[in-house]
Design a protein around this motif. Structure first.
Motif, PDB file in Angstrom:
ATOM      1  N   GLU A 274       0.951  -1.331  -0.015  1.00 53.88           N
ATOM      2  CA  GLU A 274      -0.055  -0.019  -0.063  1.00 53.88           C
ATOM      3  C   GLU A 274       0.814   1.262   0.034  1.00 53.88           C
ATOM      4  O   GLU A 274       0.429   2.332  -0.415  1.00 53.88           O
ATOM      5  N   ARG A 275       2.005   0.998   0.489  1.00 50.06           N
ATOM      6  CA  ARG A 275       3.094   2.352   0.549  1.00 50.06           C
ATOM      7  C   ARG A 275       3.624   2.801  -1.238  1.00 50.06           C
ATOM      8  O   ARG A 275       4.246   3.748  -1.059  1.00 50.06           O
ATOM      9  N   VAL A 276       3.061   2.022  -1.964  1.00 52.10           N
ATOM     10  CA  VAL A 276       3.843   2.073  -3.324  1.00 52.10           C
ATOM     11  C   VAL A 276       3.437   3.549  -3.835  1.00 52.10           C
ATOM     12  O   VAL A 276       4.296   4.368  -4.341  1.00 52.10           O
ATOM     13  N   LEU A 277       2.177   4.201  -3.342  1.00 54.75           N
ATOM     14  CA  LEU A 277       1.906   5.368  -3.862  1.00 54.75           C
ATOM     15  C   LEU A 277       2.525   6.428  -3.193  1.00 54.75           C
ATOM     16  O   LEU A 277       2.688   7.584  -3.619  1.00 54.75           O
ATOM     17  N   ASP A 278       3.495   6.200  -2.045  1.00 58.07           N
ATOM     18  CA  ASP A 278       4.081   7.207  -1.334  1.00 58.07           C
ATOM     19  C   ASP A 278       5.684   7.259  -1.958  1.00 58.07           C
ATOM     20  O   ASP A 278       6.146   8.406  -1.606  1.00 58.07           O
ATOM     21  N   VAL A 398      -7.149   7.684  -7.882  1.00 55.91           N
ATOM     22  CA  VAL A 398      -8.476   7.616  -6.956  1.00 55.91           C
ATOM     23  C   VAL A 398      -8.860   6.234  -6.502  1.00 55.91           C
ATOM     24  O   VAL A 398      -8.056   5.272  -6.949  1.00 55.91           O
ATOM     25  N   ASP A 399      -9.708   6.134  -5.648  1.00 49.49           N
ATOM     26  CA  ASP A 399     -10.195   4.840  -5.175  1.00 49.49           C
ATOM     27  C   ASP A 399      -8.877   3.645  -4.590  1.00 49.49           C
ATOM     28  O   ASP A 399      -9.081   2.838  -5.073  1.00 49.49           O
ATOM     29  N   ASP A 400      -8.079   4.286  -4.108  1.00 50.10           N
ATOM     30  CA  ASP A 400      -6.899   3.428  -3.467  1.00 50.10           C
ATOM     31  C   ASP A 400      -7.517   2.740  -2.412  1.00 50.10           C
ATOM     32  O   ASP A 400      -8.149   2.931  -1.516  1.00 50.10           O
ATOM     33  N   TRP A 401      -6.954   1.477  -2.490  1.00 49.26           N
ATOM     34  CA  TRP A 401      -7.408   0.309  -1.518  1.00 49.26           C
ATOM     35  C   TRP A 401      -6.376  -0.498  -1.191  1.00 49.26           C
ATOM     36  O   TRP A 401      -5.605  -0.651  -2.014  1.00 49.26           O
ATOM     37  N   SER A 402      -6.425  -1.096  -0.302  1.00 50.71           N
ATOM     38  CA  SER A 402      -5.296  -2.286   0.066  1.00 50.71           C
ATOM     39  C   SER A 402      -5.840  -2.831   1.382  1.00 50.71           C
ATOM     40  O   SER A 402      -6.574  -2.579   2.204  1.00 50.71           O
ATOM     41  N   SER A 405      -1.508  -8.245   1.285  1.00 60.21           N
ATOM     42  CA  SER A 405      -0.403  -8.083   0.402  1.00 60.21           C
ATOM     43  C   SER A 405      -1.064  -7.596  -0.809  1.00 60.21           C
ATOM     44  O   SER A 405      -0.293  -7.823  -1.968  1.00 60.21           O
ATOM     45  N   ALA A 406      -2.340  -7.027  -0.825  1.00 59.86           N
ATOM     46  CA  ALA A 406      -2.818  -6.391  -1.872  1.00 59.86           C
ATOM     47  C   ALA A 406      -3.234  -5.174  -1.937  1.00 59.86           C
ATOM     48  O   ALA A 406      -3.287  -4.419  -1.172  1.00 59.86           O
ATOM     49  N   VAL A 407      -2.823  -4.386  -3.262  1.00 60.95           N
ATOM     50  CA  VAL A 407      -3.388  -2.800  -3.404  1.00 60.95           C
ATOM     51  C   VAL A 407      -3.884  -3.019  -4.749  1.00 60.95           C
ATOM     52  O   VAL A 407      -3.696  -3.450  -5.639  1.00 60.95           O
ATOM     53  N   ALA A 408      -4.700  -1.793  -4.649  1.00 61.12           N
ATOM     54  CA  ALA A 408      -5.609  -1.409  -5.872  1.00 61.12           C
ATOM     55  C   ALA A 408      -5.749  -0.004  -5.846  1.00 61.12           C
ATOM     56  O   ALA A 408      -5.816   0.768  -4.848  1.00 61.12           O
ATOM     57  N   ASN A 420      -1.719  -8.239  -6.423  1.00 62.96           N
ATOM     58  CA  ASN A 420      -1.751  -9.140  -5.510  1.00 62.96           C
ATOM     59  C   ASN A 420      -0.443  -9.812  -5.201  1.00 62.96           C
ATOM     60  O   ASN A 420      -0.152 -10.864  -5.838  1.00 62.96           O
ATOM     61  N   SER A 421       0.398  -9.266  -4.206  1.00 67.89           N
ATOM     62  CA  SER A 421       1.682  -9.711  -4.215  1.00 67.89           C
ATOM     63  C   SER A 421       1.775 -10.835  -2.951  1.00 67.89           C
ATOM     64  O   SER A 421       3.004 -11.482  -2.769  1.00 67.89           O
ATOM     65  N   GLY A 422       0.774 -11.348  -2.574  1.00 73.38           N
ATOM     66  CA  GLY A 422       0.618 -12.389  -1.482  1.00 73.38           C
ATOM     67  C   GLY A 422       0.609 -13.747  -1.979  1.00 73.38           C
ATOM     68  O   GLY A 422       0.455 -13.951  -3.186  1.00 73.38           O
ATOM     69  N   ASP A 423       0.408 -14.887  -0.905  1.00 75.22           N
ATOM     70  CA  ASP A 423       0.465 -16.200  -1.399  1.00 75.22           C
ATOM     71  C   ASP A 423      -0.896 -16.788  -1.435  1.00 75.22           C
ATOM     72  O   ASP A 423      -1.161 -18.170  -1.770  1.00 75.22           O
ATOM     73  N   ASP A 424      -2.127 -16.028  -1.049  1.00 76.62           N
ATOM     74  CA  ASP A 424      -3.375 -16.335  -1.191  1.00 76.62           C
ATOM     75  C   ASP A 424      -4.075 -15.727  -2.215  1.00 76.62           C
ATOM     76  O   ASP A 424      -3.924 -14.417  -2.794  1.00 76.62           O
TER      77      ASP A 424
END
Length: 476
Positions: A274-278, A398-402, A405-408, A420-424
């Motif tokens: 989620e910190r990628v936008l920072d 806009v519409d950022d969500w996390s 291990s997922a961010v959108a 989705n960088s997670g294992d599930d």
């Protein structure tokens, strides 16, 4: 694009409604082509072919070539970064082939930038003969430079840089024995400017200034001052902790490569996507308009300071995030597989590099032998995001969500992306500004993988270690 008269548009909309379909959305007003690709050690002929077959159609805006000048003879990749003369003749092709490549890429809508090595000449102590037949010794390059045109700093026992906290050493001493040009002198400045002007005469659009950190910014300013307006400049200035030389000192000359982005995205992807936008918004980064960002380049994939193709899925996801965001000008990297960090690209018996070949289906995790071309720029997730970025243009985040291990996040009403960088597997209902309707995942291969936006909500199922993206032009 041809625009239909208002009456025809209304009729088309009515017919679509009668047919049970929705009218197609208005495309983005202008398609953006700002993504570059560093085609490391690709021949000029191979780049020309790739511009036509892949780069132009995918939406890439510019290509960075390896240094187009005569160099020392040898198998390793770094021979290209030891100039012998400024003749546009190298193991990657001839002057005529370079000029033809530029023209072909321009016809495909792709600009061409050259990697310009103007800080130094060779690092060879013994005299030799370059690729195109020019003789040289460490400090003598007939018709070009003599001993008086080089620094002999006297600050270290061997004249090599020893301490990067000493600006004088970094800019006056030799980088690993490479003969360091006295760029403060008129002769060196005039000679290097003439070389850049020669490349511009072949149609080149801009330059990556190699080892810019090892030249005072005022020297680079004097070298590029005489170039035509519009010639692009991007300088290699590696930021080091506590070092007196910083990228900000070079911004008056043009953009800089912001190494911090590639280093930081690796940790962000692993722990808190989620910190990628920072990234790019904190201290330690140059302003967005001044930054060229990348996941890796030819140096960092070898020294391990960033992700590389061997990181497979993580590498692809980091590149998706780079292309999805708004910070900096993104540059994709494409090279060849290696286990020896000095190994050069595939070559023939005379040392000429063989034309690259991507094969039928490049992608992360491919079984690659040393010397195989990785072709990251063709990986479906990366090429798909290049096209996605061209559609979303300058639309805001806009519409950022996390979650976990997922961010959108979305880009205005033009596009939406989920990583989705997670294992599930991720199952989620996400708010989006995309207009209601059905959309195709532009990162998927094969037939349309359809998703539906209903009442401003997108329902997604994203497998682990993958990404999906949709834009207003990608409809079933």
């Amino acid at each position: 694009m041809t625009h239909l008269p208002a009456r025809a548009t209304a009729l088309l909309g009515a017919l679509l409604l009668l047919a049970g379909c929705s009218a197609p959305p208005e495309p983005a007003a202008t398609r953006t082509r700002d993504v570059g690709v560093q085609m490391f050690q690709w021949t000029w002929d191979a780049i020309a072919t790739e511009c036509t077959d892949s780069l132009g159609p995918a939406g890439y805006g510019w290509v960075l070539t390896s240094p187009p000048q005569e160099h020392i003879v040898g198998e390793p990749w770094w021979t290209a970064y030891q100039p012998v003369s400024y003749r546009v003749e190298s193991r990657l092709g001839t002057r005529d082939e370079y000029a033809a490549m530029v023209e072909t890429c321009h016809d495909a809508g792709v600009d061409v930038w050259a990697d310009a090595v103007i800080n130094h000449m060779t690092g060879q102590d013994a005299p030799g003969t370059g690729w195109a037949g020019s003789s040289y010794s460490h400090y003598e390059y007939p018709g070009l430079y003599t001993d008086a045109d080089f620094h002999h700093c006297g600050l270290t026992p061997d004249d090599d840089i020893a301490v990067y906290q000493d600006a004088a050493q970094v800019q006056m001493c030799e980088l690993v024995n490479l003969a360091d040009l006295a760029t403060e002198t008129d002769h060196v400045r005039d000679t290097t400017t003439a070389y850049l002007e020669d490349l511009l005469s072949l149609g080149v659009d801009g330059f990556r200034i190699d080892a810019a950190k090892h030249m005072p910014p005022e020297d680079i300013a004097a070298i590029v001052a005489g170039l035509p307006e519009g010639a692009g400049i991007a300088q290699e200035v590696i930021r080091g902790s506590g070092e007196p030389i910083t990228p900000e000192q070079y911004l008056a000359n043009g953009r800089v490569y912001e190494f911090a982005w590639g280093k930081d995205v690796q940790g962000v992807l692993a722990s808190s996507p989620e910190r990628v936008l920072d990234l790019g918004t904190t201290s330690g980064y140059v302003p967005s308009d001044d930054a060229v960002i990348f996941v890796d380049n030819h140096d960092t994939e070898r020294n391990g300071s960033t992700l590389s193709y061997s990181d497979a899925g993580d590498y692809a996801l980091a590149t998706v995030l780079m292309l999805a965001g708004t910070y900096g000008t993104p540059a994709v990297y494409t090279g060849y597989a290696f286990s020896d960090r000095d190994a050069g690209p595939p070559q023939d018996a005379e040392g000429a590099v063989l034309d690259a070949s991507c094969g039928a289906a490049p992608g992360p995790g491919a079984d690659l032998a040393d010397g195989d071309w990785v072709c990251q720029h063709r990986w479906p997730a990366i090429a798909g995001m290049v096209g996605w970025r061209s559609i979303v243009g300058d639309a805001p985040v806009v519409d950022d969500w996390s979650e976990g291990s997922a961010v959108a996040f979305g880009r205005g009403e033009r596009g939406f992306v989920v990583v989705n960088s997670g294992d599930d597997e991720l199952h989620a209902e996400l708010p989006t500004s995309l207009p209601d309707g059905d959309y195709c995942d532009v990162l998927a291969t094969g037939d349309c993988a359809s998703s539906t936006v209903r009442d401003g909500v997108l329902t997604v199922t994203v497998p682990p270690q993958t990404a999906q993206a949709w834009d207003v032009t990608a409809r079933p």
